[in-house]
Design a protein around this motif. Structure first.
Motif, PDB file in Angstrom:
ATOM      1  N   ARG A 256      10.885  11.317  20.014  1.00 22.51           N
ATOM      2  CA  ARG A 256      11.145  12.492  19.183  1.00 22.51           C
ATOM      3  C   ARG A 256      12.284  12.214  18.191  1.00 22.51           C
ATOM      4  NH1 ARG A 256      12.358  15.621  22.990  1.00 22.51           N
ATOM      5  NH2 ARG A 256      10.193  16.231  23.423  1.00 22.51           N
TER       6      ARG A 256
ATOM      7  N   THR B 219       6.072  16.656  22.170  1.00 16.91           N
ATOM      8  CA  THR B 219       6.195  17.704  23.185  1.00 16.91           C
ATOM      9  C   THR B 219       5.960  17.133  24.575  1.00 16.91           C
ATOM     10  OG1 THR B 219       5.425  19.426  21.657  1.00 16.91           O
ATOM     11  CG2 THR B 219       5.264  19.905  24.015  1.00 16.91           C
TER      12      THR B 219
ATOM     13  N   THR C  64       9.627  21.324  22.214  1.00 13.95           N
ATOM     14  CA  THR C  64      10.023  20.003  22.704  1.00 13.95           C
ATOM     15  C   THR C  64       9.710  19.834  24.187  1.00 13.95           C
ATOM     16  OG1 THR C  64      12.280  20.796  23.111  1.00 13.95           O
ATOM     17  CG2 THR C  64      11.827  19.778  20.968  1.00 13.95           C
TER      18      THR C  64
END
Length: 229
Positions: A159, A170, A221
């Motif tokens: 990320r 995610t 996230t």
């Protein structure tokens, strides 16, 4: 039409997500561990593209993908496959450790590496179906939890690295979900399996599709899903 590359589409959460995306007309690329499994997926999802590659052999995935058709662009890469073998740290052999780590951690990292160009081109989305075991480790779950803890680290690093390319990442942490894997876990635990006690796969699929469909001004996230019964 959005293209999605999915592992674990043959059963459980992966199958439920694939069905959702197929029903709305998205393009599916489904990873199968062998040619026989690929035929089964093609029958279950007419029109889907299949790619053969064994997650238990991450070192061979580059060769496998390099000799088969791949999507030019990817809206998402969905890591839904996984395996589990319970046992105490004093009992599990290196063979058991290595197989679980290969399927649950190393292969997701390798597939992500191989497909990053297509994801960057589309400002796509990588979803890691993790587990509650990725946040805490209980007795007998050491090898599985180690892989899932590593999967969280992989997602967090990815990320941060890919933010500048517009790639969203995610991690979804389902609690016990009514899947064939859950039935196997109960067998290993010596417990009776009652699927009505656990999360329905459709509920987890809903959380994943919600993350995919979130407007570009936001990013989910980390998402934990727990049994409501």
């Amino acid at each position: 039409m959005t293209a999605h590359f999915i592992t674990g589409a043959g059963s459980g959460i992966g199958k439920a997500v694939a069905q959702r995306l197929d029903e709305r007309g998205d393009e599916l690329w489904l990873l199968a561990r062998n040619a026989g499994r690929a035929k089964e997926l093609e029958q279950a999802f007419p029109g889907a593209q299949t790619v053969v590659g064994d997650l238990a052999l991450p070192e061979k995935l580059s060769w496998a993908l390099g000799h088969q058709a791949q999507p030019d662009r990817l809206g998402s890469l969905l890591h839904c496959a996984g395996i589990v073998d319970l046992g105490g740290v004093g009992e599990l052999t290196p063979k058991v450790w290595n197989r679980q780590l290969a399927v649950n951690l190393v292969s997701p990292a390798e597939l992500t590496r191989l497909l990053l160009p297509q994801l960057r081109m589309s400002r796509g989305h990588v979803v890691f179906v993790n587990s509650g075991a990725g946040l805490r480790a209980n007795p007998q779950w050491g090898a599985y939890a180690a892989g899932k803890h590593g999967l969280k680290a992989l997602a967090d690093a990815l990320r941060a690295e890919e933010h500048e390319h517009g790639v969203r990442v995610t991690s979804v942490y389902p609690g016990r979900t009514a899947t064939p894997m859950q039935a196997k876990i109960h067998q290993q635990e010596g417990k009776e399996y009652d699927m009505s006690r656990w999360i329905d796969v459709e509920s987890v699929a809903t959380t994943i599709v919600t993350a995919l469909d979130l407007p570009r001004d936001a990013e989910i996230t980390d998402l934990s899903v727990r049994p409501g019964r």
